[in-house]
Design a protein around this motif. Structure first.
Motif, short mmCIF file in Angstrom:
data_model
loop_
_atom_site.label_atom_id
_atom_site.label_comp_id
_atom_site.label_asym_id
_atom_site.label_seq_id
_atom_site.Cartn_x
_atom_site.Cartn_y
_atom_site.Cartn_z
N ASN A 126 4.74 14.28 -9.39
CA ASN A 126 6.00 15.01 -9.18
C ASN A 126 6.16 15.51 -7.75
OD1 ASN A 126 6.80 14.65 -11.88
ND2 ASN A 126 5.57 16.41 -12.49
N ILE A 127 5.71 14.73 -6.79
CA ILE A 127 5.88 15.03 -5.37
C ILE A 127 7.01 14.16 -4.85
CG2 ILE A 127 4.80 15.08 -3.10
CD1 ILE A 127 3.24 16.86 -4.91
N SER A 128 8.06 14.77 -4.35
CA SER A 128 9.18 14.00 -3.82
C SER A 128 9.42 14.26 -2.34
CB SER A 128 10.46 14.31 -4.60
OG SER A 128 10.77 15.69 -4.49
N LYS A 168 0.83 -1.20 0.00
CA LYS A 168 0.00 0.00 0.00
C LYS A 168 0.87 1.26 0.00
CE LYS A 168 -3.91 -0.27 2.50
NZ LYS A 168 -4.77 -0.53 3.67
N ARG A 169 1.95 1.24 0.78
CA ARG A 169 2.89 2.37 0.79
C ARG A 169 3.49 2.57 -0.60
NH1 ARG A 169 7.50 2.33 2.89
NH2 ARG A 169 7.71 4.55 3.11
N ASN A 170 3.88 1.47 -1.25
CA ASN A 170 4.49 1.56 -2.57
C ASN A 170 3.53 2.16 -3.59
OD1 ASN A 170 6.87 0.49 -1.61
ND2 ASN A 170 6.41 -1.59 -2.28
N ILE A 171 2.26 1.80 -3.50
CA ILE A 171 1.25 2.36 -4.41
C ILE A 171 1.14 3.87 -4.21
CG2 ILE A 171 -1.22 2.44 -4.91
CD1 ILE A 171 -1.24 -0.62 -4.31
N LEU A 172 1.08 4.31 -2.94
CA LEU A 172 0.98 5.74 -2.67
C LEU A 172 2.24 6.48 -3.12
CD1 LEU A 172 -0.72 5.72 0.83
CD2 LEU A 172 -1.74 6.26 -1.37
N ILE A 173 3.40 5.90 -2.90
CA ILE A 173 4.65 6.52 -3.33
C ILE A 173 4.67 6.66 -4.85
CG2 ILE A 173 7.15 6.13 -3.53
CD1 ILE A 173 7.01 4.97 -0.66
N ARG A 174 4.22 5.63 -5.56
CA ARG A 174 4.20 5.68 -7.02
C ARG A 174 3.23 6.77 -7.50
NH1 ARG A 174 1.53 1.01 -9.34
NH2 ARG A 174 2.42 0.13 -7.47
#
Length: 64
Positions: A24-26, A12-18
């Motif tokens: 373009n939010i880093s 779930k974290r990986n989906i949100l990070i992607r």
């Protein structure tokens, strides 16, 4: 907690990070990298980013 729970939360974290990377939010509002944020912080950042992405001038996005 269980291995399955940890695995699901990481996915779930990986989906949100992607999704944040697509916008373009880093960095989070707190200044941390999105890779360092927990799930709740990532959800918050995605909500903020989606509000910024809404075109308020379009007629279908007016409140009333």
């Amino acid at each position: 907690m269980g291995i399955l729970y940890e695995s699901v939360m990481q996915q779930k974290r990986n989906i949100l990070i992607r999704r944040l990377a697509e916008l373009n939010i880093s960095r989070a509002q707190s200044g941390k990298s999105i890779d360092e944020c927990d799930y709740e912080e990532l959800k918050y950042e995605l909500v903020l980013a989606s509000f910024r992405d809404i075109d308020s001038e379009a007629t279908e996005n007016t409140w009333f």
